[in-house]
Scaffold this active site. Structure first.
Site: not given
Ligand code: GDP
Ligand code: IMO
Ligand code: MG
Length: 419
Positions: A12-13, A16, A39-42, A221, A236, A298, A328, A410
């Site tokens: 995850g993270d 996406k 999920a937390g999509h930035t 995820q 998850t 979180t 990244k 970035g």
């Molecule tokens: P997602 O859940 O897959 O959408 O990813 P998240 O948003 O949880 O986490 C990705 C983090 O990396 C966010 O804070 C984005 O702003 C940041 N990010 C995405 N692409 C890049 C990159 O190429 N470089 C850097 N430094 N940060 C990035």
């Molecule tokens: P995005 O879409 C990273 C992890 C939790 C925990 C496990 C189960 O932003 O990539 P849950 O609440 O789903 O029952 O938790 O999955 N987890 C994630 N880790 N990115 C996420 O979503 C996640 N969604 C759940 O930390 O380990």
């Molecule tokens: Mg995320």
């Protein structure tokens, strides 16, 4: 037309949200297929930062329809605050966001159950996001769930029945709670949710495909958190893999087109569970600091480590990835050398197979590559890539046997290089 899928290949993270936003102009519609407010999509553009939880990441691109599919679990309270946040920042969405009648509802008591189950697990807790995800999918599969479509007919009766059942379980766990306050917020959320178009989204999606429209399916995820193929039980509760797009949207497998697999140039994980390449030293801390690796939902510090090609080969296989997206890259800018795990040593035997149990005696075997020691954040085209960076890409493509089609340098929408 076919449905292209974007999904995470790690824990995850991966980034996406950013990639969905960048690619949305090429599509007519964006549809989330599983997960929920865990999920937390930035997304970052024009000096603004947005974090999306249940709403698809195509919402900021003008004129595009966004769908919350049947595979998603939705919490009306979180949904309301998410929608209001977007409205306040000048992004009204009522006419462009449709919600599946068949998406399951996260009830306030599902959140309480999530907390109760975690508390009872003690040291072996999953480290969930606490959003009620597991209990909601459990009720879905055990045929006790409530769906968004249920809000439209005799909801109160169905709700009271579900809550009574949940209260019995909470009592068995001796879990203390105050339901009143969260229930009030939840029902306010229900009223907001009802202002949106609640539809049979599978019909709309398939009609659009028939009409030649292009659809992008957004996963949440990552594949290593998939309930079937992830590091079970530290996963998850949904199918985060490509197949989840079929069940989570009502699309036939033969309608899937490109599968974009997103990965970081290194690796992170939040919550408990095995992570073979995790770094506990200052290099891990450097990745966390430079990559701002703290959970977008979180705020928990993310565990950091080197890229794991054994795990990536496995998730590429499970998903049928056709295009890779590396995120990244800039976080590794200052590293003199970079390590990549190419195989595992499990109890003295070297293997490239992803094992059933990742937690027992898995030692990563690394190769070390020269770093590029160049600021990548300002790079505009692939011609400007330093030689060491190009060599890293070539190495990864050889190891993973899929082209890296996009490189992110970035967090901003503009810091994206399409190759
Ligand atoms: P997602 O859940 O897959 O959408 O990813 P998240 O948003 O949880 O986490 C990705 C983090 O990396 C966010 O804070 C984005 O702003 C940041 N990010 C995405 N692409 C890049 C990159 O190429 N470089 C850097 N430094 N940060 C990035
Ligand atoms: P995005 O879409 C990273 C992890 C939790 C925990 C496990 C189960 O932003 O990539 P849950 O609440 O789903 O029952 O938790 O999955 N987890 C994630 N880790 N990115 C996420 O979503 C996640 N969604 C759940 O930390 O380990
Ligand atoms: Mg995320």
């Amino acid at each position: 037309m076919k449905v292209d899928v974007i999904l995470g290949l790690q824990w995850g993270d991966e980034g996406k949200g950013k990639v969905v936003d960048v690619l949305t102009p090429n599509y007519n519609m964006v549809a989330r297929f599983q997960g929920g407010p865990n999920a937390g999509h930035t997304l970052e553009f024009e000096n603004q930062k947005y974090v999306l939880r249940s709403i698809p990441s195509g919402i900021f691109q003008k004129g595009k329809i966004n769908i919350v599919g049947n595979g998603v679990v939705i919490d009306p309270a979180t949904f309301k605050s998410e929608v209001e946040g977007l409205e306040a920042s000048g992004h009204p969405l009522t006419d462009r966001l449709y919600i599946s009648k068949k998406a399951h509802l996260i009830l306030p008591t599902h959140r309480l159950l999530d907390a109760a189950y975690e508390q009872a697990k003690g040291d072996s807790k999953i480290g969930t996001t606490g959003k009620g995800i597991g209990p909601t999918y459990t009720d879905k599969v055990s045929r006790n769930g409530l769906r968004v479509g249920d809000l439209l007919h005799n909801f109160d009766e169905k709700y009271q029945k579900a809550v009574a059942r949940h209260k019995e379980i909470l009592a068995q766990y001796n879990f203390k709670y105050n339901l009143e306050e969260i229930e009030k917020e939840w029902f306010e959320g229900v009223e907001k949710l009802k202002t949106f178009q609640i539809i049979d989204s599978e019909n709309l999606i398939n009609k659009c495909l028939k009409d030649g429209e292009k659809i992008l399916a957004e996963g949440a995820q990552g594949s290593l958190l998939d309930v079937d193929f992830g590091s079970y039980p530290f996963v998850t509760s949904s199918n985060t893999i490509c197949a989840g797009a079929c069940t989570g949207l009502g699309i036939a497998p033969r309608k899937i087109g490109d599968v974009f697999g997103i990965f970081k140039a290194y690796c992170t994980r939040v919550g408990s569970g095995p992570f073979p390449t995790e770094l506990f030293d200052e290099t891990g801390q450097l990745l966390r600091d430079k990559g701002h690796e703290y959970g977008s939902v979180t705020g928990r510090p993310r565990r950091c480590g080197w890229i794991d090609l054994v795990a990536l080969r496995y998730t590429i296989m499970i998903n049928g990835v056709t295009k890779l997206v590396m995120m990244k890259s800039d976080v590794l800018d200052s590293f003199e050398t970079i390590k990549a795990c190419v195989s595992y040593n499990i109890n003295g035997i070297e293997t490239e197979d992803f094992p059933f149990d990742l937690s027992e005696g898995v030692e990563p075997v690394y190769v070390e590559l020269p770093g590029w020691q160049t600021d990548m954040t300002q790079i505009q085209s692939e011609n400007e890539f330093p030689e060491e960076f190009n060599n890293y890409l070539i190495f990864l493509e050889q190891e993973l046997e899929v082209p890296i089609a996009i490189v992110s340098v970035g967090p901003d929408r503009a810091q994206t290089i399409i190759r």
